[in-house]
Motif scaffolding. Structure first.
Motif, mmCIF file in Angstrom:
data_model
loop_
_atom_site.group_PDB
_atom_site.id
_atom_site.type_symbol
_atom_site.label_atom_id
_atom_site.label_comp_id
_atom_site.label_asym_id
_atom_site.label_seq_id
_atom_site.Cartn_x
_atom_site.Cartn_y
_atom_site.Cartn_z
ATOM 1 N N CYS A 156 0.847 -1.205 0.000
ATOM 2 C CA CYS A 156 0.000 0.000 0.000
ATOM 3 C C CYS A 156 0.873 1.242 0.000
ATOM 4 C CB CYS A 156 -0.912 0.025 1.228
ATOM 5 S SG CYS A 156 -0.026 0.120 2.803
ATOM 6 N N GLY A 157 0.228 2.366 -0.269
ATOM 7 C CA GLY A 157 0.866 3.663 -0.130
ATOM 8 C C GLY A 157 0.221 4.406 1.015
ATOM 9 N N LYS A 158 0.796 5.532 1.409
ATOM 10 C CA LYS A 158 0.253 6.302 2.539
ATOM 11 C C LYS A 158 -1.212 6.687 2.332
ATOM 12 C CE LYS A 158 4.384 8.442 4.549
ATOM 13 N NZ LYS A 158 5.059 9.725 4.851
ATOM 14 N N GLU A 159 -1.589 6.912 1.082
ATOM 15 C CA GLU A 159 -2.959 7.330 0.793
ATOM 16 C C GLU A 159 -3.984 6.227 1.100
ATOM 17 O OE1 GLU A 159 -1.373 5.348 -2.858
ATOM 18 O OE2 GLU A 159 -0.592 6.788 -1.399
ATOM 19 N N GLU A 160 -3.509 5.003 1.324
ATOM 20 C CA GLU A 160 -4.408 3.880 1.617
ATOM 21 C C GLU A 160 -4.487 3.541 3.110
ATOM 22 O OE1 GLU A 160 -4.032 0.734 -1.855
ATOM 23 O OE2 GLU A 160 -2.118 1.752 -1.551
ATOM 24 N N TYR A 161 -3.656 4.197 3.910
ATOM 25 C CA TYR A 161 -3.619 3.870 5.347
ATOM 26 C C TYR A 161 -4.989 4.035 6.008
ATOM 27 C CZ TYR A 161 1.572 4.106 5.259
ATOM 28 O OH TYR A 161 2.902 3.902 5.012
ATOM 29 N N GLU A 162 -5.640 5.144 5.728
ATOM 30 C CA GLU A 162 -6.918 5.431 6.384
ATOM 31 C C GLU A 162 -7.949 4.350 6.072
ATOM 32 O OE1 GLU A 162 -10.290 8.995 6.661
ATOM 33 O OE2 GLU A 162 -8.378 9.376 5.651
ATOM 34 N N THR A 174 2.842 0.732 11.051
ATOM 35 C CA THR A 174 4.247 1.101 11.265
ATOM 36 C C THR A 174 4.984 0.776 9.968
ATOM 37 O OG1 THR A 174 4.709 -1.080 12.212
ATOM 38 C CG2 THR A 174 4.215 0.681 13.750
ATOM 39 N N ALA A 175 5.282 1.790 9.200
ATOM 40 C CA ALA A 175 5.878 1.579 7.879
ATOM 41 C C ALA A 175 7.316 2.072 7.810
ATOM 42 C CB ALA A 175 5.041 2.289 6.827
ATOM 43 N N PRO A 178 8.095 2.595 1.456
ATOM 44 C CA PRO A 178 6.978 3.389 0.924
ATOM 45 C C PRO A 178 5.871 2.613 0.216
ATOM 46 C CG PRO A 178 8.956 3.690 -0.409
ATOM 47 C CD PRO A 178 9.384 2.954 0.812
ATOM 48 N N ALA A 181 3.146 -1.787 4.245
ATOM 49 C CA ALA A 181 3.026 -1.419 5.657
ATOM 50 C C ALA A 181 2.916 -2.657 6.520
ATOM 51 C CB ALA A 181 1.803 -0.534 5.862
ATOM 52 N N SER A 215 10.899 4.853 10.306
ATOM 53 C CA SER A 215 9.893 5.448 11.191
ATOM 54 C C SER A 215 9.445 4.505 12.298
ATOM 55 C CB SER A 215 8.671 5.894 10.377
ATOM 56 O OG SER A 215 9.038 6.915 9.466
#
Length: 263
Positions: A156-162, A174-175, A178, A181, A215
């Motif tokens: 996934c990308g950050k835009e899919e976290y939610e 916790t990624a 990029p 996750a 991170s």
């Protein structure tokens, strides 16, 4: 850290990828092996802290780690006993799997024995390849996901976290890469693992040093008396660290330990 502060260090925590191991070469250098051996010879307890499961924790020639913080410290153990375990609530695992399916993402769940996936895509396959592993698509995925799950892995990308964590209260992302996750317990991280290990050995925060670059290492660096970010660390890690050493490709840990009298 002043040179004489080295006498207070009794335990050292190390992330793997990007810290002990160069992400490009995917091997540990002879100098890093030498560093670990010399730290051990000086009586320092060696701990490896990784997002990988116990079955994926790497071994290095001639190095005998004392403690393993697997699944981003959701499962901490020595060779003889489990120090701490923190599985994800079953209802949260089920919800995350459903959320991933809703955005057409296959997902892998992990227990102590191994991983099981309900499918595979390029991001997930490439993520596993970093650890020299392959995604195992399992016929009994549903049975495994309803057991003790310590971590989920998804491309996934950050835009899919939610979307992945929609209506989930007991887990977090916790990624450190990029395109994928790790999903772990909300109240669990490498910092909690450090605290549990220090408690196990009856040591204080000031007795610990930690090295990391991603991170998912931030809490670990903050939980140790001295948190050291690699020169190749992300900016948020560097901001959270007490000090920054050289890049992993430049033997940053070795020269840091030499400079500060740890070896």
């Amino acid at each position: 850290m002043k040179k004489d502060a080295a006498k207070d260090i009794k335990i050292a925590f190390f992330d793997v990828d990007g810290t002990l191991v160069d992400m490009e070469k995917k091997i540990i250098s002879p100098k890093m092996i030498e560093t670990l051996k010399r730290l051990k010879k000086n009586g320092i307890i060696l701990c490896i802290a990784t997002g990988r499961g116990p079955y994926m924790v790497p071994t290095f020639p001639g190095i005998d780690f004392d403690v393993f913080l697997a699944f981003n410290a959701s499962y901490c153990y020595t060779k003889d006993e489990v120090i701490f375990e923190n599985p994800i609530l079953i209802e949260d695992v089920r919800k995350i799997v459903a959320n991933a399916a809703a955005i057409n993402r296959p997902i892998s769940v992990a227990n102590v024995e191994g991983c099981a996936a309900n499918g595979c895509d390029k991001d997930l396959a490439d993520y596993f390849a970093i650890g020299k592993q392959k995604v195992k698509v399992a016929d009994d995925f549903e049975k495994i996901m309803n057991g003790k799950v310590y971590q989920l892995m998804v491309g996934c990308g950050k835009e899919e976290y939610e979307a992945l964590l929609k209506d989930v209260d007991g887990a977090r992302i916790t990624a450190w890469w990029p395109r994928a996750a790790d999903i772990t317990p909300a109240k669990g991280n490498k910092g909690v693992g450090v605290e549990k290990v220090l408690e196990y050995y009856h040591l204080k925060k000031e007795n610990a040093i930690a090295f990391g670059d991603g991170s998912n290492d931030i809490e670990m660096l903050q939980a140790a008396g001295i948190g050291v970010a690699m020169g190749n660390a992300t900016e948020d890690v560097k901001a959270a660290a007490d000090v920054i050493c050289g890049d992993v490709t430049e033997e940053g840990i070795y020269y840091y330990c030499i400079e500060h009298g740890l070896i």
